[in-house]
Motif scaffolding. Structure first.
Motif, mmCIF file in Angstrom:
data_model
loop_
_atom_site.group_PDB
_atom_site.id
_atom_site.type_symbol
_atom_site.label_atom_id
_atom_site.label_comp_id
_atom_site.label_asym_id
_atom_site.label_seq_id
_atom_site.Cartn_x
_atom_site.Cartn_y
_atom_site.Cartn_z
ATOM 1 N N UNK A 1 0.837 -1.202 0.000
ATOM 2 C CA UNK A 1 0.000 0.000 0.000
ATOM 3 C C UNK A 1 0.870 1.249 0.000
ATOM 4 N N UNK B 1 1.265 4.206 -2.969
ATOM 5 C CA UNK B 1 1.127 5.651 -2.784
ATOM 6 C C UNK B 1 2.394 6.377 -3.214
ATOM 7 N N UNK C 1 1.266 8.288 -6.865
ATOM 8 C CA UNK C 1 0.598 9.541 -6.500
ATOM 9 C C UNK C 1 1.621 10.659 -6.413
ATOM 10 N N UNK D 1 2.061 13.960 -4.360
ATOM 11 C CA UNK D 1 1.487 14.736 -3.255
ATOM 12 C C UNK D 1 2.607 15.417 -2.490
ATOM 13 N N UNK E 1 -12.535 2.633 -8.575
ATOM 14 C CA UNK E 1 -12.087 3.398 -7.413
ATOM 15 C C UNK E 1 -10.588 3.175 -7.224
ATOM 16 N N UNK E 2 -9.962 4.067 -6.452
ATOM 17 C CA UNK E 2 -8.516 3.957 -6.237
ATOM 18 C C UNK E 2 -8.152 2.625 -5.576
ATOM 19 N N UNK F 1 -14.490 3.129 1.297
ATOM 20 C CA UNK F 1 -13.350 3.844 0.736
ATOM 21 C C UNK F 1 -13.756 4.791 -0.381
ATOM 22 N N UNK F 2 -14.779 4.383 -1.129
ATOM 23 C CA UNK F 2 -15.253 5.250 -2.208
ATOM 24 C C UNK F 2 -15.745 6.580 -1.642
ATOM 25 N N UNK G 1 -12.812 8.596 -0.709
ATOM 26 C CA UNK G 1 -12.173 9.110 -1.914
ATOM 27 C C UNK G 1 -12.921 10.345 -2.427
ATOM 28 N N UNK H 1 -6.487 9.751 -0.580
ATOM 29 C CA UNK H 1 -6.232 8.345 -0.862
ATOM 30 C C UNK H 1 -4.770 7.999 -0.629
ATOM 31 N N UNK H 2 -3.883 8.916 -1.015
ATOM 32 C CA UNK H 2 -2.457 8.682 -0.767
ATOM 33 C C UNK H 2 -2.226 8.510 0.728
ATOM 34 N N UNK I 1 -4.400 7.502 2.859
ATOM 35 C CA UNK I 1 -4.961 6.229 3.277
ATOM 36 C C UNK I 1 -3.990 5.077 3.001
#
Lengths: 350, 340
Positions: free
Chosen positions: A167, A171, A175, A177, A253-254, B30-31, B34, B42-43, B45
């Motif tokens: 996970x 990220x 991503x 950020x 979704x992500x 989670x959606x 988001x 999300x990052x 998370x």
């Protein structure tokens, strides 16, 4: 056949044997003996009875004195090659021994007892594997419990490692950020402070959160491995972003992108991390030694060290349990060694 | 990395599959998360579990370690401890002569420092020489290279406890080594209870256990050296020794430096296998820094966590310096690689 010999002795450039070739083969053959020999010797020794272990010089294979049931005697008797007073040599069964005199009978004609000096008889020995070295520790000691604890720690820690590391790697690779580089820097930083440096404060943290003397206290500090995050991140960077963008178009979704797309694609890297993690956690010693104080929570490594540290070391059990402790790692070596060597050569981690 | 293969895929899939249902359940909440927080959320998370564990069990202890080293007493709960400033460090560093541990206030610490220093120098030298020879041999055109590579790798996977026990069994008074010596007519030796031999055994056993790892990295470096350089040298009739000093060694140097520093970092922390082998003895002749920290912090009756923390920070400082050097060397290599 001559082809095989020619193939095996083929030299670079077709020249004859150079001294470096001799040195090379001496080095390799020597290494073969030196690398496997000690573990093999331990495994062979683990099948010997305590009496055999005390022999000096030791025999290579585990032997035991052959026994036979003789009419008129309840227990099986030990067999000896005996030099009889009349000069002949026969296999006899020993009934009892008084001082230096041994009383023996012929197993076929058990009525007549012969007395000879113990120097005139040699035990008849056969190869016998003392498997009780393996079964008894499981019955009389906590070894089954240690084994369970080790399996629990290894499996749970590896699963958590795979999940949390992948996970984080997702990220950090997919991503953009603020603070991403800071997080990366923090993780690099931990490579510098190994557990042996954090022993004292980690112990106090574990106590403060109530995990002292529990298997979770062994597991949790080990799972956020920086090497795991790195290995996975490097691999995930090679997954094309277009794939993820396409999935987003399709309203994924992500979490689904992570779970359905990135994880399956990162499977080879996950496999390498899983193998590493299993070996790491199975072999961990110092941290479990610090955290676990109740005997029933010991892992195999801690349990082994404790029994081997006792004043009266019961080597026949220690050796057998060392072999048991070695088995998973030997299996990994036989079947998965390629992945580990490829992983190390590719990343330099261990 | 060349790990992609059918078996690798299968292992990975087998590990992932059983918890698939969990993923489906948490998808719906989670959606919502988001939608509310966007990509940054999300990052956060995805980072949260790892960084939470990391923060509690690595970062926090790192900070707490400094607090510990400035307090005294034998309580483990930080508020129960009294602040003493740099006293623990002073205690560790108070010494008549640093060359003689017996003149120091914490003579055990200095004994451990001396032992560790000697161990690091000897073990790393032997380790690098042996790994280098092995890597050079494995880099030749030999039959069954991957088999031989695996041979050297076997001990690397064994646990330190198993390594220690294997060698204790061989080196003990009635062990295999003495019985072989006996059969060749030599006197048996007390390998593990003699000061000199116990130290030598510690070095040898740790080299035995780790050389496969370093061989592997050096071999990867050797294989990256372009073959045509060797072909050119052969055409010129260059002697093998000269080829090694003029081609192999200079081109391997970046790799070799990284390996040496890695070996140094590992050697400074030496503990498990030697601890199982000798228990630090006889006397204090194989007492190393990590064992000192462990015993002062936990094992001894007069435990002193503050002192152990101070000692561990001093050891950590050495490791940080070594790692920074390693990163520096690595960066220089990368720059060089970019220029070439």
């Amino acid at each position: 056949m001559s082809n095989v010999v020619a193939f095996l002795t083929r030299r670079r450039g077709g020249r004859g044997w150079h001294w470096t070739d001799v040195f090379m083969w001496a080095w390799l053959i020597g290494a073969l003996v030196l690398m496997f020999g000690p573990a093999l010797w331990l495994a062979l020794s683990s099948f010997k009875t305590p009496a055999q272990l005390a022999e000096f010089p030791p025999t290579l294979l585990p032997y035991a004195t052959q026994q036979a049931t003789v009419e008129g005697y309840d227990k099986p008797l030990n067999l000896f090659t005996t030099k009889l007073p009349d000069g002949t040599t026969r296999v006899m069964a020993e009934v009892r021994r008084v001082g230096t005199v041994s009383q023996l009978v012929d197993p076929k004609a058990p009525s007549e007892i012969v007395k000879v000096n113990i120097a005139d008889r040699q035990p008849v020995r056969e190869i016998r594997f003392a498997t009780e070295n393996y079964t008894q520790p499981f019955e009389h000691f906590d070894f089954l419990q240690y084994l369970k604890n080790s399996v629990f720690v290894t499996v749970v820690a590896t699963l958590i490692t795979l999940l949390t590391n992948s996970m984080a790697a997702f990220a950090l690779s997919k991503y953009q950020f603020r603070g991403r580089n800071l997080v990366l820097l923090l993780i690099v930083g931990t490579l510098m402070v190994p557990l042996s440096v954090l022993l004292v404060p980690l112990y106090s943290v574990i106590s403060a959160v109530g995990l002292f003397d529990s298997l979770w206290g062994v597991i949790l500090p080990t799972v956020a491995t920086p090497t795991g995050v790195f290995l996975l991140r490097q691999y995930m960077l090679t997954i094309p972003d277009e794939l993820i963008d396409a999935a987003r178009m399709d309203n994924a979704s992500e979490w689904q992108i992570y779970w359905r797309i990135v994880l399956p694609l990162a499977a080879p890297a996950l496999a390498v991390l899983a193998i590493f993690s299993v070996v790491w956690r199975w072999n961990d010693f110092l941290w479990p030694l610090v955290v676990l104080s109740r005997k029933e929570l010991y892992t195999l490594q801690v349990g082994l060290n404790t029994y081997a540290g006792e004043l009266n070391v019961q080597w026949h059990f220690i050796l057998a349990m060392t072999v048991v402790t070695m088995i998973p790692v030997v299996l990994v070596f036989i079947f998965l060694q390629r992945y580990i060597t490829a992983g190390i050569a590719g990343t330099g981690l261990k | 990395m060349t790990i992609g293969s059918a078996i690798g895929q299968k292992i990975g899939a087998a590990i992932v599959a059983p918890i698939g249902w969990l993923a489906a359940i948490i998808d719906a909440p989670l959606k919502l998360w988001q939608r509310a927080t966007g990509t940054t959320g999300m990052a956060a998370f995805f980072l949260a579990p790892n960084m939470l564990i990391f923060g509690v069990f690595v970062l926090a202890p790192f900070v707490i370690n400094f607090l510990y080293s400035t307090t005294s007493g034998n309580a483990f709960f930080l508020p129960d401890r009294s602040f003493v400033g740099a006293e623990q460090y002073q205690r560790l560093l108070e010494c008549g002569s640093y060359l003689d541990p017996s003149t120091c206030r914490e003579d055990l610490f200095w004994k451990a420092v001396h032992n560790t220093g000697l161990f690091v120098v000897l073990q790393v030298t032997l380790l690098i020489v042996v790994s280098m020879i092995t890597a050079l041999i494995l880099n030749r055109e030999i039959v069954g290279r991957s088999f031989w590579r695996a041979v050297f790798f076997f001990p690397v996977l064994l646990s330190p406890v198993v390594v220690g026990l294997i060698w204790r069994w061989i080196l003990q008074r009635q062990g295999l080594l003495n019985s072989m010596l006996y059969q060749f007519g030599y006197q048996p030796t007390e390998w593990l209870t003699d000061r000199f031999w116990a130290f030598a055994a510690g070095i040898t056993v740790s080299v035995w256990a780790h050389m496969g790892f370093f061989t592997l990295i050096l071999l990867a470096g050797l294989q990256a050296i372009p073959r045509d350089l060797y072909e050119a040298a052969e055409m010129d009739g260059t002697r093998p020794g000269r080829v090694f000093w003029r081609i192999t060694l200079p081109l391997l140097m970046p790799n070799l430096l990284v390996v040496i520093i890695l070996a140094l970092i590992r050697a400074v922390q030496i503990f498990d296998e030697v601890y199982v082998l000798t228990g630090g003895g006889p006397g204090t002749s194989t007492l190393f820094l990590t064992q000192y920290i462990y015993e002062v912090g936990f094992a001894s009756l007069l435990r002193n966590p503050g002192l152990a923390a101070a000692a561990s920070i001093l050891m950590g400082a050495v490791l940080v310096v070594l790692t920074l050097v390693q990163l520096q060397v690595g960066r220089r290599n990368e720059k060089k690689g970019a220029r070439e």
